[in-house]
Design an enzyme around this catalytic site. Sequence first.
Site, PDB file in Angstrom:
ATOM      1  N   ASP A 101       0.840  -1.202   0.000  1.00  0.00           N
ATOM      2  CA  ASP A 101       0.000   0.000   0.000  1.00  0.00           C
ATOM      3  C   ASP A 101       0.870   1.245   0.000  1.00  0.00           C
ATOM      4  OD1 ASP A 101       0.781  -0.579   2.718  1.00  0.00           O
ATOM      5  OD2 ASP A 101      -0.733   0.846   3.407  1.00  0.00           O
ATOM      6  N   GLU A 166       0.131  -0.891   5.924  1.00  0.00           N
ATOM      7  CA  GLU A 166       1.225  -0.276   6.673  1.00  0.00           C
ATOM      8  C   GLU A 166       1.056   1.232   6.780  1.00  0.00           C
ATOM      9  OE1 GLU A 166       4.938   1.476   7.885  1.00  0.00           O
ATOM     10  OE2 GLU A 166       3.924   1.823   5.960  1.00  0.00           O
TER      11      GLU A 166
END
Length: 470
Positions: A101, A166
Site C-alpha cells: 500500500d 502499513e
Amino acid sequence: MTDLPTAPGAGPIDPAVEAALASSADARAEALLEFARIPSVSALPEHAEDMVRAAEWVAERLRRVGATDVAVERTALHPIVYGRIHEAPGAPTALVYCHYDVQPVDPVELWETAPWEPFLRDGQFVGRGVADDKGQLVMHLSALEALRAVGRAPAVNLTFVFEGEEEYGSESLYAWIEANRDRLEADVAIISDTCYFEGNVPAITVGLRGIMYAQIDVVLSPVDLHSGMYGGTVENPANALARIITALKGPDGRIRIPGVYDDVVALTDAEREAMAALPFDDEAYRAEIPVPALVGEAGWTTLERKTARPTLDVNGMWSGFQGDGAKTIIPAHAHAKVSTRLVADQDPATVFAALRDYVAEIAPPGVTVSTTYIHGGQPSLTPTDHPATQAAARAIQAVHGVEPVYIREGGSIPVTAAFDHSLGLPVVLLGFTQPTCNAHAPNETFLLENFELGTRVIVRFWDELATLPR
C-alpha cells in the site's frame, strides 16, 4: 536502460546470478513501473478494488518464482499476501516483510507528472510508491527471479508476508499474525522498508520510533452561532482548541503531558558518541528541506531529536468558516489530529491515556472536549551485534565495498514490534531507498543504483544467513 551501477571494491555474488540480473535489468525496471501504476492507497475507500488488484499482482509474481501456499488472504480491511519457498532443508528460515500500500498523492498539483504514471529517467524512478515500498518489494521478487533463472533455490527458507495497511496503521495484520503463528515460524524477520543514511551512505536501521495517533474534538453547540449575538457569552471552540494545543508542548520543545517521558530508555553516552560520529550535517539537512531554522527539544542534537527522542505534532486542524470573504460565526466545533513519535520503551496505549487525561484537565469550561485514539505502534530497538544483523552488514560490505553505518530512524513500522513481541523474532531492517526519496510527498523517487545494488545485497544476505546456526 543505463549501464548497471557498480561499487568500487564490490564483492561478487554468484557470477551466474549476476549475469541473470544484468540481462533482466529492463524487465525488472518495467515490473516496478507496472506495479507503481496501481493506485493502492490504503487510507482511501475509493481505492479498495485497487488494493485487491495490487495484492493479486504480488501473488502472481510469487507464483512465477515457485512460491507455494500463495494466498491473498482477506482481512477486515485490505488483503495480506502470503507465500513460502522452503527448499533448503536444515537451513534457517527468514520471514520477509514488505508492504504494497502507498500514501495518498495530495497535493497532486506539485507532482511533475501524474503520480500514477511512473517513469524512469536520469537514473531514478519517479512515482507514488516506487520507494515506499513497492520498489523494495520488487527487489525481493527480482532476487528470486535471478536465482530461478540459473536453476538455484534461495540458500535459506523464505516465508513472505506482504501487507496492505502499513500506511494505515497495520491494524488487520496484528490479528492475522496471532491467528497464523504456526505459519510464521522462522529464525529471523527481514523488513525492507527503510533507507540509507544521509548522503546515501549504506546503512542498517537498528531503531525505529513507534507512534500514537489521536483526535481532539471540541464541541460547543449543534450549529454555528452568530458572533454578534453570542460573542462574549460563550466559549469559542477554535480558541479553546488553540489553548489546548499550545499547552501540550513548551517553548523549549519538551512535551508537557505528565508521565510521557517516564518509560523512555535514555541514550547512553556511547550511543550519543556513535550518533555524533555519523556523517550528518545540520545545515545541509536544513537547506535540503528547506526551512528557515531547525528547532526542537532543548539539550539534544538534531539527529538525536529526529531519531531517538519522543515528539508531539499537530497533523491537522479544522474549524469554522474557511471560504472566500467573511462569515461572522462562532464555530460549532473544532478538531485536531495529533501524533506522538515514541521511543523504546514507550507504549502507545499508555501515552494516549496520558494525553487524554491531560487534555481533559486543561480543557476550558463551556465546551465539551473529547480525545479519541486512532491507531498506534510500538517502537523497536535491535542489537547491532546480533548474528543476523552482522550477516546483513557483511552482505552490504560485499556488494557496496564499504561497511554500513548503524542508524535509528524517526519513522514507524508497527509490524517490527509485532514480529519481535508476538513471534519472538530478531528483526533486521534492511532497506535501500535514498534519504531524499520524497516518501509520502510529491515526486517520490527511487535511485536506480540503489534498486540494482540492493537487489544484489538481498541475494548475498540470503547466502550469509544460511551460514548461521539456527
